[in-house]
Design a protein around this motif. Structure first.
Motif, PDB file in Angstrom:
ATOM      1  N   PRO A 158     -35.648  35.828 -82.253  1.00  0.00           N
ATOM      2  CA  PRO A 158     -34.858  34.982 -83.154  1.00  0.00           C
ATOM      3  C   PRO A 158     -33.997  35.812 -84.092  1.00  0.00           C
ATOM      4  N   GLU A 159     -32.764  35.383 -84.256  1.00  0.00           N
ATOM      5  CA  GLU A 159     -31.855  36.089 -85.154  1.00  0.00           C
ATOM      6  C   GLU A 159     -32.298  35.914 -86.605  1.00  0.00           C
ATOM      7  N   ARG A 160     -32.212  36.992 -87.342  1.00  0.00           N
ATOM      8  CA  ARG A 160     -32.587  36.921 -88.754  1.00  0.00           C
ATOM      9  C   ARG A 160     -31.362  36.534 -89.591  1.00  0.00           C
ATOM     10  N   VAL A 161     -30.859  35.360 -89.258  1.00  0.00           N
ATOM     11  CA  VAL A 161     -29.731  34.789 -89.984  1.00  0.00           C
ATOM     12  C   VAL A 161     -30.220  33.507 -90.631  1.00  0.00           C
ATOM     13  N   VAL A 162     -29.891  33.301 -91.893  1.00  0.00           N
ATOM     14  CA  VAL A 162     -30.392  32.141 -92.622  1.00  0.00           C
ATOM     15  C   VAL A 162     -29.536  30.922 -92.306  1.00  0.00           C
ATOM     16  N   HIS A 163     -30.100  30.002 -91.502  1.00  0.00           N
ATOM     17  CA  HIS A 163     -29.517  28.691 -91.284  1.00  0.00           C
ATOM     18  C   HIS A 163     -30.395  27.680 -92.022  1.00  0.00           C
ATOM     19  N   LYS A 164     -30.193  26.418 -91.723  1.00  0.00           N
ATOM     20  CA  LYS A 164     -31.078  25.397 -92.287  1.00  0.00           C
ATOM     21  C   LYS A 164     -32.524  25.686 -91.890  1.00  0.00           C
ATOM     22  N   TYR A 165     -32.709  26.129 -90.638  1.00  0.00           N
ATOM     23  CA  TYR A 165     -34.025  26.494 -90.134  1.00  0.00           C
ATOM     24  C   TYR A 165     -34.077  28.002 -89.945  1.00  0.00           C
ATOM     25  N   ASN A 166     -34.963  28.650 -90.673  1.00  0.00           N
ATOM     26  CA  ASN A 166     -35.105  30.103 -90.582  1.00  0.00           C
ATOM     27  C   ASN A 166     -36.071  30.415 -89.439  1.00  0.00           C
ATOM     28  N   ARG A 167     -35.512  30.539 -88.262  1.00  0.00           N
ATOM     29  CA  ARG A 167     -36.300  30.666 -87.035  1.00  0.00           C
ATOM     30  C   ARG A 167     -37.162  31.939 -87.021  1.00  0.00           C
ATOM     31  N   ALA A 168     -36.593  33.054 -87.440  1.00  0.00           N
ATOM     32  CA  ALA A 168     -37.335  34.313 -87.421  1.00  0.00           C
ATOM     33  C   ALA A 168     -38.529  34.261 -88.370  1.00  0.00           C
ATOM     34  N   ARG A 169     -38.319  33.668 -89.527  1.00  0.00           N
ATOM     35  CA  ARG A 169     -39.412  33.581 -90.490  1.00  0.00           C
ATOM     36  C   ARG A 169     -40.494  32.616 -90.000  1.00  0.00           C
ATOM     37  N   ALA A 170     -40.095  31.568 -89.287  1.00  0.00           N
ATOM     38  CA  ALA A 170     -41.072  30.638 -88.712  1.00  0.00           C
ATOM     39  C   ALA A 170     -41.990  31.356 -87.729  1.00  0.00           C
ATOM     40  N   VAL A 171     -41.418  32.226 -86.896  1.00  0.00           N
ATOM     41  CA  VAL A 171     -42.227  32.981 -85.942  1.00  0.00           C
ATOM     42  C   VAL A 171     -43.160  33.944 -86.677  1.00  0.00           C
ATOM     43  N   ASP A 172     -42.651  34.594 -87.706  1.00  0.00           N
ATOM     44  CA  ASP A 172     -43.499  35.487 -88.501  1.00  0.00           C
ATOM     45  C   ASP A 172     -44.682  34.722 -89.087  1.00  0.00           C
ATOM     46  N   TYR A 173     -44.420  33.508 -89.554  1.00  0.00           N
ATOM     47  CA  TYR A 173     -45.491  32.684 -90.131  1.00  0.00           C
ATOM     48  C   TYR A 173     -46.525  32.344 -89.059  1.00  0.00           C
TER      49      TYR A 173
ATOM     50  N   LEU B 103     -37.675  24.109 -93.413  1.00  0.00           N
ATOM     51  CA  LEU B 103     -37.035  22.799 -93.303  1.00  0.00           C
ATOM     52  C   LEU B 103     -37.490  21.919 -94.459  1.00  0.00           C
ATOM     53  N   PRO B 104     -36.571  21.265 -95.159  1.00  0.00           N
ATOM     54  CA  PRO B 104     -36.944  20.457 -96.326  1.00  0.00           C
ATOM     55  C   PRO B 104     -37.849  19.292 -95.932  1.00  0.00           C
ATOM     56  N   MET B 105     -38.850  19.028 -96.759  1.00  0.00           N
ATOM     57  CA  MET B 105     -39.713  17.870 -96.554  1.00  0.00           C
ATOM     58  C   MET B 105     -38.920  16.597 -96.851  1.00  0.00           C
ATOM     59  N   LYS B 106     -39.097  15.579 -95.991  1.00  0.00           N
ATOM     60  CA  LYS B 106     -38.392  14.319 -96.202  1.00  0.00           C
ATOM     61  C   LYS B 106     -38.963  13.247 -95.291  1.00  0.00           C
ATOM     62  N   SER B 107     -38.545  12.017 -95.540  1.00  0.00           N
ATOM     63  CA  SER B 107     -38.802  10.868 -94.659  1.00  0.00           C
ATOM     64  C   SER B 107     -40.264  10.720 -94.270  1.00  0.00           C
ATOM     65  N   GLY B 108     -41.159  10.887 -95.223  1.00  0.00           N
ATOM     66  CA  GLY B 108     -42.581  10.718 -94.941  1.00  0.00           C
ATOM     67  C   GLY B 108     -43.259  11.955 -94.396  1.00  0.00           C
TER      68      GLY B 108
ATOM     69  N   LEU C  91     -39.880  14.301 -85.885  1.00  0.00           N
ATOM     70  CA  LEU C  91     -38.965  15.365 -85.468  1.00  0.00           C
ATOM     71  C   LEU C  91     -37.731  14.789 -84.783  1.00  0.00           C
ATOM     72  N   ILE C  92     -37.930  13.832 -83.903  1.00  0.00           N
ATOM     73  CA  ILE C  92     -36.806  13.284 -83.142  1.00  0.00           C
ATOM     74  C   ILE C  92     -35.944  12.381 -84.014  1.00  0.00           C
TER      75      ILE C  92
ATOM     76  N   GLN D 131     -46.524  23.475 -90.999  1.00  0.00           N
ATOM     77  CA  GLN D 131     -46.404  24.630 -91.888  1.00  0.00           C
ATOM     78  C   GLN D 131     -45.371  25.626 -91.362  1.00  0.00           C
ATOM     79  N   VAL D 132     -45.432  25.887 -90.065  1.00  0.00           N
ATOM     80  CA  VAL D 132     -44.544  26.881 -89.457  1.00  0.00           C
ATOM     81  C   VAL D 132     -43.090  26.526 -89.699  1.00  0.00           C
ATOM     82  N   ILE D 133     -42.718  25.278 -89.467  1.00  0.00           N
ATOM     83  CA  ILE D 133     -41.310  24.903 -89.612  1.00  0.00           C
ATOM     84  C   ILE D 133     -40.941  24.529 -91.037  1.00  0.00           C
ATOM     85  N   GLY D 134     -41.953  24.180 -91.890  1.00  0.00           N
ATOM     86  CA  GLY D 134     -41.630  23.627 -93.187  1.00  0.00           C
ATOM     87  C   GLY D 134     -41.999  24.429 -94.408  1.00  0.00           C
ATOM     88  N   ASP D 135     -42.849  25.447 -94.273  1.00  0.00           N
ATOM     89  CA  ASP D 135     -43.237  26.206 -95.463  1.00  0.00           C
ATOM     90  C   ASP D 135     -42.009  26.865 -96.081  1.00  0.00           C
TER      91      ASP D 135
END
Length: 374
Positions: free
Chosen positions: A190-205, A253-258, A281-282, A242-246
């Motif tokens: 995963p690229e260590r580029v900060v988007h809405k979803y920090n994919r690299a950091r999610a994998v590290d978690y 990813l921001p917490m929302k919609s329940g 998710l969907i 936790q992986v996608i939202g911490d």
């Protein structure tokens, strides 16, 4: 209910029964190490590990009481799991190279000829492909065990055991296929580029908090900020959330919609329950299904998308949902690929670290590949 199926019952038994039994034995209990319980358990798990490699029943026969119904059931369970993993390896054209085991005893108390033990096992397995893709891949499995031992003729035997076993499947029901994954031309990281979803950091978690398994960080312990839902039916969805939202260490990813977690209190239904999480998710747009179906269907989907780079690819940081009889039963996190392009996953209940995604499942399982939108 957090997860459906047999793992829920196993986890409830695993947590509740040892606690209940320990309370009965507390008054007159002796430290386990004073009565050779610890050496017995070390031998038991080492011999089980050898059984996984060569299926020689003689490794473990001495640890069970064949005339006792419960002890014999525990023995046959271990035989079945060894048959399962060897058959899985055969169907995937894989050779198991090595297995290493370590245990950590959480509680062990002895009263006379009975001992009650709670422990965790950390298992490391290594494999290579038989015909191609030179190189060894290592992965880990972590399990929590509640064991009752009985002493007979001055030695210990397994009388009963409960644990959430990822290999508890029928070896005759593993899906067979002639096709296989296409190796990635370049390492998929995963690229260590900060988007809405920090994919690299999610994998590290996912790697840091994979739990009791070999390979996990954080001294093989969960993130203490979050409740452990193993005693409530399973922790797999809580972990995926936790992986996608911490916000500090995960995907952010921001917490929302329940879908949220209240620290000190617990997660919402969409945070901890499998089907609710999938629907969130969907519907939220956080995730998109990019492949579904049987093991063979997943191979075709992943390979086809590699040929069309304009479509979303399965990447580290994405999720896989496991569907049984129309209901989502489990979630895992994609953390990489092996030499052949096989997706590798981390999860909780049972704890997994860089495990081939279908290991522990059979042909009755359907899969959903969920790409998290960057």
């Amino acid at each position: 209910m957090l997860r459906k199926g047999k793992l829920q019952l196993l986890c409830m038994i695993l947590i509740l029964i040892p606690v209940y039994n320990f309370s009965l034995f507390r008054a007159q209990a002796e430290p386990a190490q004073q009565d050779n319980v610890t050496p017995f358990l070390q031998d038991l798990f080492e011999d089980r590990t050898r059984l996984l490699m060569d299926q020689d029943k003689r490794h473990i026969e001495k640890h069970y009481l064949p005339k006792d119904k419960h002890s014999n059931y525990a023995y046959l369970h271990e035989i079945n799991r060894a048959e399962y993993i060897q058959e899985w390896a055969k169907q995937r054209k894989i050779k198991l190279l090595n297995a290493e085991s370590s245990i950590r005893i959480a509680r062990a108390q002895v009263l006379g000829d009975t001992a009650k033990v709670s422990l965790v096992q950390s298992l490391k397995l290594s494999y290579e492909y038989i015909d191609s893709y030179p190189g060894q891949h290592d992965f880990g499995i972590g399990t929590r065990h509640g064991i009752t031992l009985r002493k007979k003729d001055k030695r210990w035997y397994v009388e009963r055991e409960w644990y959430s076993d990822p290999f508890e499947e029928n070896p005759k029901k593993i899906e067979k296929t002639d096709s296989f994954f296409t190796p990635h031309k370049d390492p998929v990281t995963p690229e260590r580029v900060v988007h809405k979803y920090n994919r690299a950091r999610a994998v590290d978690y996912a790697n840091k908090y994979a739990g009791t398994t070999w390979g996990a960080g954080n001294r093989q312990r969960y993130n203490q900020k979050y409740l452990d839902y193993n005693s409530k039916g399973g922790d797999c969805t809580n972990f995926a959330s936790q992986v996608i939202g911490d916000a500090k260490e995960g995907g952010g990813l921001p917490m929302k919609s329940g879908w949220h977690y209240l620290y000190g209190r617990g997660g919402s239904q969409a945070w901890v329950q499998t089907d609710a999480f999938k629907h969130f998710l969907i519907r939220s747009g956080y995730g998109k299904i990019i492949g579904q179906g049987s093991f063979s269907d997943i191979i075709q989907s992943v390979n086809k998308r590699q040929q069309d780079l304009d479509q979303p690819q399965l990447q580290p940081g994405d999720l896989i949902a496991y569907v049984l009889k129309g209901d989502v039963d489990h979630f895992s996190v994609v953390v990489g690929f092996d030499q052949s392009g096989y997706p590798l996953v981390n999860s909780h209940t049972a704890d997994r670290y860089r495990v081939p995604f279908d290991l522990g499942w059979d042909k009755t399982t359907k899969y959903l590949l969920i790409h998290i939108q960057d």
